[in-house]
Write a protein that holds these residues in place. Sequence first.
Motif, short mmCIF file in Angstrom:
data_model
loop_
_atom_site.label_atom_id
_atom_site.label_comp_id
_atom_site.label_asym_id
_atom_site.label_seq_id
_atom_site.Cartn_x
_atom_site.Cartn_y
_atom_site.Cartn_z
N ASP A 240 0.88 -1.24 0.06
CA ASP A 240 0.13 0.06 0.17
C ASP A 240 0.87 1.18 -0.01
O ASP A 240 0.60 2.21 -0.72
N GLU A 244 1.08 4.11 -2.75
CA GLU A 244 0.52 5.60 -2.25
C GLU A 244 1.60 6.53 -2.91
O GLU A 244 1.53 7.99 -3.39
N GLY A 294 -3.01 0.80 -4.00
CA GLY A 294 -2.81 -0.11 -3.08
C GLY A 294 -1.95 -1.34 -3.35
O GLY A 294 -1.75 -1.59 -4.68
N SER A 295 -1.88 -2.22 -2.75
CA SER A 295 -1.05 -3.66 -2.68
C SER A 295 -2.44 -4.14 -3.56
O SER A 295 -3.63 -3.96 -3.59
N THR A 298 -5.56 -4.86 -1.51
CA THR A 298 -6.32 -3.61 -1.62
C THR A 298 -6.89 -3.40 -2.89
O THR A 298 -8.17 -3.12 -2.54
#
Length: 341
Positions: A240, A244, A294-295, A298
């Motif tokens: 994440d 970001e 995100g990952s 996510t």
Amino acid sequence: MSADHVKQLSDTKFSVLDLSPIIVGATPSDAFKNTLDLAQHVEKMGYHRFWLAEHHNMPFIASSATSVVIGHVAGGTSTIRVGSGGIMLPNHAPLVIAEQFGTLESLYPERIDLGLGRAPGTDQRTAHALRRNNRSDGQDFPEQLAELRAYFDPSLAPGRNPVRAVPGEGLNIPVWLLGSSGFSAQLAGQLGLPFSFASHFSPDNTLGALDLYRRSFKPSNTLDKPYAMVGVNIVAAETDEEAERLATTLQQQFLNLVRNNEVPLQPPVESMDNLWTEYEKAALRQQLGSSIIGSPATVKEKLQKFINETQADEIMVVGQIYDHAARLRSFEIVADIMKTN
């Protein structure tokens, strides 16, 4: 609009909207090389279509001559559909667009899409430079659209038009309407055409426009039921935190647009706090509100929620990421997610 049922990610088509981004220190030539490389990669990853957008007088977007870049991408790929997301029709004579896309479809049969918008894709002074006068401000878009479609299919025009699009006439080139509000949503519904909504920069209007499209829809020779594609910014990375960080490039792009400071795409920063004011932060958070960052876990969760809310038939992924390798990886992560239930 509440979801009628849970749509599986693997049942939803995924596509790409590319702006041929010009990063700081690079050239349009570099941008076109990266665009083709991205197209070749996402074709292997299973993406359905690859669209390019018409913008003008923007130092961070190289795809101003959109039809030319579409030909470049189509020529360097073999199966993925390639098209415009979109051609800003008020900037052009409909006959010219019919001939250009008739040429593309003749060169690359059954692979070309024609997505159309009614905004200028630029500022008013540049729009004047493109059009030479202000006779077309988008209000005559329905008439322009009817003229363009009749060049492909003369039976759509009442009476015989002595002007013919060669190549173009008789070719089956899917026409899409693009929008960020309700105008094109309603028109697409009334004409029974597929509709693509720009949630990547107009998230607050997304559900209302999709609802209007579906309520307005009338079956046509093109479609027997509504077909909606939704554009969304997706920045995916291994964590994440890394996603970001990568997304600060997109945030800087919109911040510079707000400030009328148009520069090439900027590298990511560790924090935006020293770059924007609280007011700008709130404004950008709203404009970029549908972005998925995100990952893999996510992104999968947020993407499933987004599809449930919109009931989109297709997702068009926008990935304004500075580093080309990171950009490829982001689209790869999304491709892996879209193949899972």
